[in-house]
Design a protein around this motif. Sequence first.
Motif, PDB file in Angstrom:
ATOM      1  N   GLN A   1       0.836  -1.200   0.000  1.00  0.00           N
ATOM      2  CA  GLN A   1       0.000   0.000   0.000  1.00  0.00           C
ATOM      3  C   GLN A   1       0.879   1.261   0.000  1.00  0.00           C
ATOM      4  O   GLN A   1       0.621   2.208  -0.734  1.00  0.00           O
ATOM      5  N   MET A   2       1.932   1.212   0.803  1.00  0.00           N
ATOM      6  CA  MET A   2       2.855   2.342   0.858  1.00  0.00           C
ATOM      7  C   MET A   2       3.483   2.601  -0.503  1.00  0.00           C
ATOM      8  O   MET A   2       3.570   3.734  -0.958  1.00  0.00           O
ATOM      9  N   LEU A   3       3.906   1.514  -1.141  1.00  0.00           N
ATOM     10  CA  LEU A   3       4.553   1.659  -2.447  1.00  0.00           C
ATOM     11  C   LEU A   3       3.582   2.179  -3.496  1.00  0.00           C
ATOM     12  O   LEU A   3       3.938   2.979  -4.351  1.00  0.00           O
ATOM     13  N   TYR A   4       2.337   1.711  -3.397  1.00  0.00           N
ATOM     14  CA  TYR A   4       1.350   2.110  -4.405  1.00  0.00           C
ATOM     15  C   TYR A   4       1.009   3.595  -4.275  1.00  0.00           C
ATOM     16  O   TYR A   4       0.883   4.307  -5.258  1.00  0.00           O
ATOM     17  N   GLN A   5       0.849   4.025  -3.040  1.00  0.00           N
ATOM     18  CA  GLN A   5       0.418   5.404  -2.827  1.00  0.00           C
ATOM     19  C   GLN A   5       1.563   6.390  -2.691  1.00  0.00           C
ATOM     20  O   GLN A   5       1.393   7.577  -2.889  1.00  0.00           O
ATOM     21  N   ASN A   6       2.708   5.891  -2.329  1.00  0.00           N
ATOM     22  CA  ASN A   6       3.821   6.785  -2.092  1.00  0.00           C
ATOM     23  C   ASN A   6       5.162   6.123  -2.388  1.00  0.00           C
ATOM     24  O   ASN A   6       5.965   5.903  -1.501  1.00  0.00           O
ATOM     25  N   PRO A   7       5.378   5.791  -3.672  1.00  0.00           N
ATOM     26  CA  PRO A   7       6.672   5.178  -4.018  1.00  0.00           C
ATOM     27  C   PRO A   7       7.726   6.275  -3.991  1.00  0.00           C
ATOM     28  O   PRO A   7       7.444   7.372  -3.539  1.00  0.00           O
ATOM     29  N   ARG A   8       8.914   6.002  -4.459  1.00  0.00           N
ATOM     30  CA  ARG A   8       9.903   7.087  -4.517  1.00  0.00           C
ATOM     31  C   ARG A   8       9.604   7.899  -5.777  1.00  0.00           C
ATOM     32  O   ARG A   8      10.239   7.783  -6.792  1.00  0.00           O
ATOM     33  N   GLY A   9       8.582   8.703  -5.681  1.00  0.00           N
ATOM     34  CA  GLY A   9       8.098   9.443  -6.836  1.00  0.00           C
ATOM     35  C   GLY A   9       6.613   9.644  -6.634  1.00  0.00           C
ATOM     36  O   GLY A   9       6.098   9.424  -5.547  1.00  0.00           O
ATOM     37  N   ILE A  10       5.903  10.040  -7.680  1.00  0.00           N
ATOM     38  CA  ILE A  10       4.464  10.300  -7.558  1.00  0.00           C
ATOM     39  C   ILE A  10       3.697   8.972  -7.444  1.00  0.00           C
ATOM     40  O   ILE A  10       4.043   7.980  -8.076  1.00  0.00           O
TER      41      ILE A  10
ATOM     42  N   ILE B   1       7.033  -7.066  -7.121  1.00  0.00           N
ATOM     43  CA  ILE B   1       6.208  -8.223  -6.775  1.00  0.00           C
ATOM     44  C   ILE B   1       5.232  -7.869  -5.654  1.00  0.00           C
ATOM     45  O   ILE B   1       4.051  -8.217  -5.702  1.00  0.00           O
ATOM     46  N   ILE B   2       5.703  -7.129  -4.663  1.00  0.00           N
ATOM     47  CA  ILE B   2       4.829  -6.725  -3.552  1.00  0.00           C
ATOM     48  C   ILE B   2       3.716  -5.799  -4.045  1.00  0.00           C
ATOM     49  O   ILE B   2       2.555  -5.945  -3.664  1.00  0.00           O
ATOM     50  N   LEU B   3       4.061  -4.889  -4.937  1.00  0.00           N
ATOM     51  CA  LEU B   3       3.056  -3.997  -5.534  1.00  0.00           C
ATOM     52  C   LEU B   3       2.012  -4.810  -6.301  1.00  0.00           C
ATOM     53  O   LEU B   3       0.815  -4.565  -6.206  1.00  0.00           O
ATOM     54  N   TYR B   4       2.512  -5.776  -7.058  1.00  0.00           N
ATOM     55  CA  TYR B   4       1.637  -6.616  -7.870  1.00  0.00           C
ATOM     56  C   TYR B   4       0.647  -7.378  -6.984  1.00  0.00           C
ATOM     57  O   TYR B   4      -0.550  -7.392  -7.218  1.00  0.00           O
ATOM     58  N   LYS B   5       1.183  -7.965  -5.906  1.00  0.00           N
ATOM     59  CA  LYS B   5       0.335  -8.722  -4.972  1.00  0.00           C
ATOM     60  C   LYS B   5      -0.672  -7.798  -4.306  1.00  0.00           C
ATOM     61  O   LYS B   5      -1.821  -8.165  -4.104  1.00  0.00           O
ATOM     62  N   TYR B   6      -0.220  -6.606  -3.947  1.00  0.00           N
ATOM     63  CA  TYR B   6      -1.109  -5.630  -3.288  1.00  0.00           C
ATOM     64  C   TYR B   6      -2.287  -5.292  -4.197  1.00  0.00           C
ATOM     65  O   TYR B   6      -3.440  -5.310  -3.765  1.00  0.00           O
ATOM     66  N   ILE B   7      -2.005  -5.007  -5.460  1.00  0.00           N
ATOM     67  CA  ILE B   7      -3.080  -4.638  -6.393  1.00  0.00           C
ATOM     68  C   ILE B   7      -4.037  -5.816  -6.589  1.00  0.00           C
ATOM     69  O   ILE B   7      -5.253  -5.646  -6.618  1.00  0.00           O
ATOM     70  N   LYS B   8      -3.477  -7.034  -6.689  1.00  0.00           N
ATOM     71  CA  LYS B   8      -4.331  -8.230  -6.815  1.00  0.00           C
ATOM     72  C   LYS B   8      -5.230  -8.360  -5.593  1.00  0.00           C
ATOM     73  O   LYS B   8      -6.419  -8.649  -5.701  1.00  0.00           O
ATOM     74  N   GLU B   9      -4.636  -8.161  -4.436  1.00  0.00           N
ATOM     75  CA  GLU B   9      -5.344  -8.349  -3.177  1.00  0.00           C
ATOM     76  C   GLU B   9      -6.488  -7.336  -3.008  1.00  0.00           C
ATOM     77  O   GLU B   9      -7.599  -7.711  -2.655  1.00  0.00           O
ATOM     78  N   ILE B  10      -6.221  -6.056  -3.283  1.00  0.00           N
ATOM     79  CA  ILE B  10      -7.289  -5.068  -3.093  1.00  0.00           C
ATOM     80  C   ILE B  10      -8.377  -5.200  -4.137  1.00  0.00           C
ATOM     81  O   ILE B  10      -9.478  -4.714  -3.968  1.00  0.00           O
ATOM     82  N   ASN B  11      -8.086  -5.885  -5.226  1.00  0.00           N
ATOM     83  CA  ASN B  11      -9.130  -6.090  -6.226  1.00  0.00           C
ATOM     84  C   ASN B  11      -9.942  -7.343  -5.913  1.00  0.00           C
ATOM     85  O   ASN B  11     -10.982  -7.570  -6.499  1.00  0.00           O
ATOM     86  N   LYS B  12      -9.437  -8.146  -4.984  1.00  0.00           N
ATOM     87  CA  LYS B  12     -10.142  -9.377  -4.589  1.00  0.00           C
ATOM     88  C   LYS B  12     -11.227  -9.066  -3.575  1.00  0.00           C
ATOM     89  O   LYS B  12     -12.269  -9.686  -3.544  1.00  0.00           O
ATOM     90  N   GLU B  13     -10.973  -8.055  -2.727  1.00  0.00           N
ATOM     91  CA  GLU B  13     -11.935  -7.667  -1.701  1.00  0.00           C
ATOM     92  C   GLU B  13     -13.297  -7.393  -2.319  1.00  0.00           C
ATOM     93  O   GLU B  13     -13.389  -7.065  -3.484  1.00  0.00           O
ATOM     94  N   LYS B  14     -14.315  -7.458  -1.479  1.00  0.00           N
ATOM     95  CA  LYS B  14     -15.717  -7.310  -1.898  1.00  0.00           C
ATOM     96  C   LYS B  14     -15.884  -6.519  -3.211  1.00  0.00           C
ATOM     97  O   LYS B  14     -15.351  -5.451  -3.380  1.00  0.00           O
ATOM     98  N   LYS B  15     -16.670  -7.121  -4.097  1.00  0.00           N
ATOM     99  CA  LYS B  15     -16.827  -6.500  -5.424  1.00  0.00           C
ATOM    100  C   LYS B  15     -17.842  -5.361  -5.366  1.00  0.00           C
ATOM    101  O   LYS B  15     -18.809  -5.428  -4.665  1.00  0.00           O
TER     102      LYS B  15
END
Length: 118
Positions: free
Chosen positions: A27-36, A104-118
């Motif tokens: 989540q940290m990487l997705y919202q606040n990587p080293r950049g925008i 890989i962690i970013l990829y898993k994070y995006i997969k995971e948050i898209n799995k949560e309730k539709k």
Amino acid sequence: MKIFFTLILFVSLSFCDSFITDMEYGQMLYQNPRGIGCNKCHGKKGEGSVIAKYKEHNRSSQELYDKELVAPPINRLSLQDFAKGIKISKDIMPLYFLTNDEIIILYKYIKEINKEKK
Ligand code: HEC
């Protein structure tokens, strides 16, 4: 003094792993990587979004055309395409310097948050 700081560093490093989970790190990487943040362009869950709308003037027809600048969805890519998309940034997307682990962690994070309730 030096020893004190080295000790602090050592202690915090050895505890780092247990402080945050991969989900939190993702989540940290997705919202606040080293950049925008990726979310600024690709949307909250990587569903993609329109970054800007503008008009383009066609000189020969003298007409204005509606144009859109879009960030593509990144929540249904294979890990390979996802990694490639980050490493080979084409024109609009900034170039990030993320390690393979971080990708890989970013990829898993995006997969995971898209799995949560539709
Ligand atoms: C300034 C807006 C912007 C930001 C911030 C951004 N992207 Fe992008 N991204 C784009 C655009 C636009 C494209 C389409 C290719 C291009 O024009 O660069 C793209 C392409 C991609 C692709 C390839 C998609 C495909 O279908 O091949 C991936 C993967 C990707 N981005 C992931 C990310 C991740 C992960 C982050 C955060 C670390 C991020 N992007 C941050 C705008 C952005």
